[in-house]
Design a protein around this motif. Structure first.
Motif, short mmCIF file in Angstrom:
data_model
loop_
_atom_site.label_atom_id
_atom_site.label_comp_id
_atom_site.label_asym_id
_atom_site.label_seq_id
_atom_site.Cartn_x
_atom_site.Cartn_y
_atom_site.Cartn_z
N ASP A 76 0.84 -1.20 0.00
CA ASP A 76 0.00 0.00 0.00
C ASP A 76 0.87 1.25 0.00
N GLU A 77 0.26 2.35 -0.41
CA GLU A 77 0.97 3.63 -0.35
C GLU A 77 1.41 3.90 1.08
N GLY A 78 2.61 4.45 1.23
CA GLY A 78 3.10 4.84 2.55
C GLY A 78 3.63 3.73 3.41
N GLU A 79 3.87 2.54 2.84
CA GLU A 79 4.47 1.47 3.63
C GLU A 79 5.62 0.84 2.87
N THR A 80 6.57 0.30 3.63
CA THR A 80 7.69 -0.41 3.03
C THR A 80 7.25 -1.85 2.73
N ILE A 81 8.04 -2.56 1.94
CA ILE A 81 7.65 -3.92 1.59
C ILE A 81 7.66 -4.85 2.80
N ASP A 82 8.58 -4.65 3.75
CA ASP A 82 8.58 -5.50 4.95
C ASP A 82 7.39 -5.18 5.85
N GLU A 83 6.97 -3.93 5.91
CA GLU A 83 5.76 -3.59 6.66
C GLU A 83 4.53 -4.21 5.99
N ALA A 84 4.53 -4.20 4.66
CA ALA A 84 3.39 -4.77 3.91
C ALA A 84 3.24 -6.26 4.17
N VAL A 85 4.34 -7.01 4.20
CA VAL A 85 4.22 -8.45 4.40
C VAL A 85 3.75 -8.77 5.82
N ILE A 86 4.21 -8.03 6.80
CA ILE A 86 3.73 -8.24 8.18
C ILE A 86 2.23 -7.96 8.24
N ARG A 87 1.78 -6.87 7.61
CA ARG A 87 0.36 -6.53 7.59
C ARG A 87 -0.47 -7.60 6.90
#
Length: 161
Positions: A44-55
């Motif tokens: 998503d906009e405003g997130e890093t790829i590692d934050e995205a996978v955790i989410r």
């Protein structure tokens, strides 16, 4: 397609528990409907790829995890026009916790051994390739022989593990 344009960036998480089992899901939609695959989704906009996978892992399975590293990348071209890219991460659960399956996105969520995934006809092409590979022997080498099938319309498909 208009929301994402013609260049897509997704993430997937290979979550491994203390018993060496992999967290796998069966999506209730898309070309992976009814197939075992990794928890995954778009950045998503405003997130890093590692934050995205955790989410994404948390949204789909309820499992809170910690990223250990980047273990692979999938890239392909859909119908000669869409660049479909996915970063694949290794993760571990933060604590021993039960599933809280997303009823909206998933048909099933389980811990499975890599060996059981290799022999299961419902395992997605990418997951089957991952489960049958030894990570240290193929680390970040290109594999252009995996056939994801016709469901997505890939005209080019490569895995890097």
């Amino acid at each position: 397609m208009s929301k994402r344009g013609k260049v897509w960036l997704g993430v997937a998480g290979l979550v491994i528990n203390d018993e060496g089992e992999w967290l796998v899901v069966k999506k209730s939609y898309s070309g992976l409907k009814g197939k075992w695959s990794l928890p995954a989704g778009f950045v998503d906009e405003g997130e890093t790829i590692d934050e995205a996978v955790i989410r994404e892992i948390k949204e789909e399975t309820g499992i809170d995890c910690q990223v250990k590293g980047l273990i692979g990348f999938r890239t392909g071209i859909i119908r000669d026009e869409i660049s479909d890219n996915m970063a694949i991460f290794l993760a571990t659960p933060r604590i021993n916790q039960p599933f809280v399956k997303s009823e909206r996105e998933l048909l099933a969520c389980e811990w499975r051994t890599p060996k059981s995934l290799v022999t299961d006809h419902l395992t997605s092409a990418m997951l089957k390739e991952m489960a049958s590979s030894t990570p240290h022997e193929t680390q970040f080498c290109v594999n252009e022989t995996v056939d994801p099938g016709d469901i997505f319309g890939y005209t080019s498909y490569k895995l890097f593990f």
